[in-house]
Structure formats: structure tokens, C-alpha cells
Motif scaffolding. Structure first.
Motif, PDB file in Angstrom:
ATOM      1  N   LYS A  56      -9.360  21.385  -9.202  1.00 10.11           N
ATOM      2  CA  LYS A  56     -10.445  20.423  -9.415  1.00 10.11           C
ATOM      3  C   LYS A  56     -11.429  20.988 -10.434  1.00 10.11           C
ATOM      4  N   GLU A  57     -11.930  20.120 -11.289  1.00 13.32           N
ATOM      5  CA  GLU A  57     -12.923  20.517 -12.291  1.00 13.32           C
ATOM      6  C   GLU A  57     -14.322  20.444 -11.687  1.00 13.32           C
ATOM      7  N   TRP A  58     -15.176  21.380 -12.069  1.00 14.26           N
ATOM      8  CA  TRP A  58     -16.582  21.287 -11.705  1.00 14.26           C
ATOM      9  C   TRP A  58     -17.181  20.097 -12.443  1.00 14.26           C
ATOM     10  N   GLN A  59     -17.934  19.272 -11.721  1.00 15.24           N
ATOM     11  CA  GLN A  59     -18.600  18.110 -12.297  1.00 15.24           C
ATOM     12  C   GLN A  59     -20.111  18.333 -12.268  1.00 15.24           C
ATOM     13  N   LYS A  89     -17.993  20.155  -6.644  1.00 19.04           N
ATOM     14  CA  LYS A  89     -16.597  19.794  -6.388  1.00 19.04           C
ATOM     15  C   LYS A  89     -16.575  19.134  -5.014  1.00 19.04           C
TER      16      LYS A  89
END
Length: 117
Positions: A15-18, A33
Motif C-alpha cells: 500500500k502507498e502512503w497517502q 495507510k
């Protein structure tokens, strides 16, 4: 109930950090995340938060309390210095701000949405 365990696992490394954006407000230096999304509440109730060095989250209330675990780094919450491995439970309607001088990653369990004060 779905009994396939794989449908409940979150591979956080995939998962990408948003950027943390709540109600149109972008909190600079804080990233998220989602681990567990509650479709009925239309929000995540279990999350990872990453604070870059010097980042802060404003004074706020937790109507249903919260649980957090410092996974890496340090954070100051309500004047208390928390470091890697520290756990904090705050009861309902506990108010505080959060700041991290060195940066940190925190596991948060937040049953209800916070209220910025």
C-alpha cells in the motif's frame, strides 16, 4: 460470513502512503495507510499514520476514545513523550494534540471520527 482469511489480510508494504486529508484540510507532513475500512461509517477505523519530523496534528477530541501504538520514532501527546513500543489508550472525549520531533509511524484504532477543536 466470508471465511477466507486472505480476504482479511492487509499487506501494508504493498500500500502507498497517502497524504492525510480530512474534510478538505491537508495536514502537511502526515501520511496514512488504511488497514480496516468500515463501509457503514464510510471511514477507516484502523490506520497507520506516518509523521515526518516536525509534523503535528491539531488539538482535537476523540468522542469514542482511541488506541495507539508507536511502531517507530517518537510522538508527544498531551505533553507525554511516547517512543517506539509505547501503547496509549485514551478514553472517550479525551482531547489532545500530537507532534513528532523526529518522525514516527503509529498504529491507530479510532472507533469514531475525531473532532478538530
Amino acid at each position: 460470513m466470508n471465511t477466507n482469511i486472505h480476504d482479511y489480510i492487509v499487506k501494508t508494504e504493498h500500500k502507498e502512503w497517502q497524504p492525510l486529508i480530512e474534510k478538505g484540510i491537508h495536514y502537511e507532513g502526515i501520511f496514512v495507510k488504511s488497514l480496516k475500512f468500515d463501509p457503514e461509517k464510510n471511514r477507516s477505523t484502523s490506520i497507520l499514520l506516518k509523521f515526518e519530523p516536525g509534523a503535528s496534528y491539531p488539538y482535537h477530541n476523540h468522542p469514542a476514545g482511541e488506541e495507539l501504538f508507536i511502531m517507530e520514532g517518537d510522538a508527544t501527546i498531551a505533553g507525554a513523550q511516547l517512543e517506539s513500543g509505547d501503547y496509549l489508550y485514551t478514553p472517550p472525549n479525551f482531547k489532545h494534540a500530537v507532534k513528532s520531533e523526529q518522525g514516527c509511524i503509529i498504529l491507530f484504532i479510532v472507533p469514531e471520527e475525531v473532532e478538530i477543536l
